[in-house]
Design a protein around this motif. Structure first.
Motif, PDB file in Angstrom:
ATOM      1  N   HIS A   1       0.849  -1.186   0.000  1.00 19.52           N
ATOM      2  CA  HIS A   1       0.000   0.000   0.000  1.00 19.52           C
ATOM      3  C   HIS A   1       0.892   1.247   0.000  1.00 19.52           C
ATOM      4  O   HIS A   1       1.530   1.554   1.000  1.00 19.52           O
ATOM      5  CB  HIS A   1      -0.912   0.010   1.230  1.00 19.52           C
ATOM      6  N   PRO A   2       0.960   1.978  -1.132  1.00 18.26           N
ATOM      7  CA  PRO A   2       1.844   3.149  -1.186  1.00 18.26           C
ATOM      8  C   PRO A   2       1.260   4.340  -0.437  1.00 18.26           C
ATOM      9  O   PRO A   2       0.048   4.483  -0.301  1.00 18.26           O
ATOM     10  CB  PRO A   2       1.946   3.438  -2.685  1.00 18.26           C
ATOM     11  N   LEU A   3       2.165   5.178   0.066  1.00 20.56           N
ATOM     12  CA  LEU A   3       1.746   6.463   0.607  1.00 20.56           C
ATOM     13  C   LEU A   3       1.587   7.432  -0.557  1.00 20.56           C
ATOM     14  O   LEU A   3       2.335   7.386  -1.525  1.00 20.56           O
ATOM     15  CB  LEU A   3       2.802   6.995   1.577  1.00 20.56           C
ATOM     16  N   THR A   4       0.605   8.304  -0.468  1.00 22.19           N
ATOM     17  CA  THR A   4       0.382   9.304  -1.515  1.00 22.19           C
ATOM     18  C   THR A   4       0.479  10.687  -0.894  1.00 22.19           C
ATOM     19  O   THR A   4      -0.294  11.039  -0.013  1.00 22.19           O
ATOM     20  CB  THR A   4      -0.995   9.122  -2.172  1.00 22.19           C
ATOM     21  N   ILE A   5       1.456  11.461  -1.361  1.00 22.17           N
ATOM     22  CA  ILE A   5       1.666  12.819  -0.848  1.00 22.17           C
ATOM     23  C   ILE A   5       1.686  13.765  -2.040  1.00 22.17           C
ATOM     24  O   ILE A   5       2.614  13.740  -2.850  1.00 22.17           O
ATOM     25  CB  ILE A   5       2.980  12.919  -0.055  1.00 22.17           C
ATOM     26  N   GLY A   6       0.651  14.579  -2.153  1.00 23.92           N
ATOM     27  CA  GLY A   6       0.594  15.537  -3.253  1.00 23.92           C
ATOM     28  C   GLY A   6       0.640  14.883  -4.621  1.00 23.92           C
ATOM     29  O   GLY A   6       1.240  15.420  -5.549  1.00 23.92           O
ATOM     30  N   GLY A   7       0.029  13.721  -4.746  1.00 23.58           N
ATOM     31  CA  GLY A   7       0.020  13.017  -6.023  1.00 23.58           C
ATOM     32  C   GLY A   7       1.263  12.186  -6.283  1.00 23.58           C
ATOM     33  O   GLY A   7       1.364  11.527  -7.319  1.00 23.58           O
ATOM     34  N   ILE A   8       2.224  12.199  -5.352  1.00 22.33           N
ATOM     35  CA  ILE A   8       3.450  11.411  -5.484  1.00 22.33           C
ATOM     36  C   ILE A   8       3.264  10.099  -4.734  1.00 22.33           C
ATOM     37  O   ILE A   8       2.911  10.083  -3.555  1.00 22.33           O
ATOM     38  CB  ILE A   8       4.672  12.171  -4.921  1.00 22.33           C
ATOM     39  N   TYR A   9       3.494   8.995  -5.435  1.00 23.06           N
ATOM     40  CA  TYR A   9       3.342   7.675  -4.833  1.00 23.06           C
ATOM     41  C   TYR A   9       4.682   7.218  -4.258  1.00 23.06           C
ATOM     42  O   TYR A   9       5.707   7.206  -4.956  1.00 23.06           O
ATOM     43  CB  TYR A   9       2.849   6.664  -5.866  1.00 23.06           C
ATOM     44  N   ILE A  10       4.652   6.866  -2.988  1.00 24.77           N
ATOM     45  CA  ILE A  10       5.866   6.400  -2.310  1.00 24.77           C
ATOM     46  C   ILE A  10       5.626   4.976  -1.826  1.00 24.77           C
ATOM     47  O   ILE A  10       4.880   4.770  -0.859  1.00 24.77           O
ATOM     48  CB  ILE A  10       6.232   7.309  -1.125  1.00 24.77           C
ATOM     49  N   PRO A  11       6.218   3.975  -2.483  1.00 24.31           N
ATOM     50  CA  PRO A  11       6.040   2.588  -2.029  1.00 24.31           C
ATOM     51  C   PRO A  11       6.538   2.432  -0.594  1.00 24.31           C
ATOM     52  O   PRO A  11       7.669   2.818  -0.277  1.00 24.31           O
ATOM     53  CB  PRO A  11       6.906   1.785  -3.011  1.00 24.31           C
ATOM     54  N   LEU A  12       5.691   1.883   0.259  1.00 22.84           N
ATOM     55  CA  LEU A  12       6.020   1.790   1.680  1.00 22.84           C
ATOM     56  C   LEU A  12       7.270   0.941   1.914  1.00 22.84           C
ATOM     57  O   LEU A  12       8.097   1.257   2.773  1.00 22.84           O
ATOM     58  CB  LEU A  12       4.831   1.213   2.452  1.00 22.84           C
ATOM     59  N   GLY A  13       7.410  -0.138   1.134  1.00 25.93           N
ATOM     60  CA  GLY A  13       8.575  -1.001   1.291  1.00 25.93           C
ATOM     61  C   GLY A  13       9.870  -0.258   1.026  1.00 25.93           C
ATOM     62  O   GLY A  13      10.841  -0.364   1.780  1.00 25.93           O
TER      63      GLY A  13
END
Length: 302
Positions: free
Chosen positions: A143-155
């Motif tokens: 489940h990725p984090l989404t910050i301002g439309g930027i997807y950050i893979p949690l792993g």
């Protein structure tokens, strides 16, 4: 005042978001490479030899973390400590019985020894664990984090956080502990270190153990986002060598800077073209920088 965008403006915003996403991916990728480069630099700094099998010790660390997860349900991030101790012991024994006898031999003999280790480790893994790709299933990491439309893979984010934490711990160890200062002294002036009573042979054994333990830690925190198989360390080992020579052999800061440079190059070129061209580009940039500055970005002239 609200911002009004036409189609060109929307395209510009999309391009900006694309750039930020690729930048974030490059930073996350650079975080993956840090522990590999730091381990290589610890070994080189004390013994002036390069462990060309570092990537394969990372592979062993991944397998140790994998089986701890399979048998005991220990999440790879929590397995960092037992993996580190296991790989430290392997590195310590490796120094006593293999590395120590070759330190006075010609450089070619040292290279051949470590290249031989690559084949030994890969084939042992192949015999024991077969060529199957193995991985751990941790649904939360998908489940990725989404910050301002930027997807950050949690792993990958957790891998970066662990890399930063490990880097800080290693830096503190060298700067603020007695034995860390012994390692630094042995690296800078081996003869002077011996004259003030430092057992440089023990320092070298512990430095080898520490360097390989860092590879094991890298393998453990990589396992949630990578498959493990006998040849997984080959590419990572090559990148580790590129990073430490790019940043400057023996330079702590250089290893960090080199890791993020290679991570960003791979991210941008891999996104625009392909991963193969990205790897080739990393090699090309490495060659160009060394042509301009043979000691690397942070290296000092001897």
């Amino acid at each position: 005042m609200p911002v009004q965008c036409n189609r060109d403006g929307e395209g510009g915003l999309a391009l900006y978001g694309y750039f930020l996403q690729t930048l974030v991916n490059g930073i996350l990728l650079g975080g993956i490479y840090v522990t590999i480069a730091l381990g290589l630099n610890v070994i080189y700094g004390v013994m002036r030899i390069i462990n060309y099998a570092q990537g394969d010790f990372l592979m062993i660390g991944m397998y140790v973390a994998y089986w701890l997860f399979e048998f005991f349900k220990i999440v790879p991030y929590a397995a960092v400590v037992p993996v580190a101790f296991t790989l430290f012991a392997i590195g310590f024994i490796l120094y006593l019985y293999i590395v120590s006898p070759i330190l006075r031999l010609p450089y070619e003999s040292q290279v051949l020894t470590f290249v031989g280790l690559i084949f030994i480790l890969q084939n042992l893994a192949l015999i024991i664990w077969t060529a199957d790709y193995r991985g751990v299933n941790i649904p939360l990491l998908y489940h990725p984090l989404t910050i301002g439309g930027i997807y950050i893979p949690l792993g990958r984010l957790l891998t970066l956080i662990f890399s930063i934490a490990i880097t800080i711990i290693v830096y503190y160890f060298f700067k603020n502990t007695k034995f860390g200062k012994f390692i630094v002294a042995s690296s800078q002036d081996p003869l002077g270190a011996e004259m003030i009573g430092i057992d440089t042979d023990s320092v070298k054994a512990i430095a080898m153990g520490l360097g390989i333990a860092l590879a094991g830690i890298g393998g453990s925190i990589l396992l949630p986002i990578y498959y493990v198989y006998p040849y997984v360390g080959t590419r990572l080992g090559i990148l580790g060598f590129i990073i430490i020579t790019l940043g400057g052999l023996g330079s702590f800061i250089g290893a960090i800077v080199g890791s993020f440079i290679i991570g960003l190059v791979e991210s941008f070129i891999g996104t625009l073209l392909s991963s193969e061209i990205a790897f080739a580009s990393a090699l090309l940039i490495y060659i160009l920088i060394l042509l301009v500055r043979p000691t690397g970005l942070m290296g000092e002239r001897s």
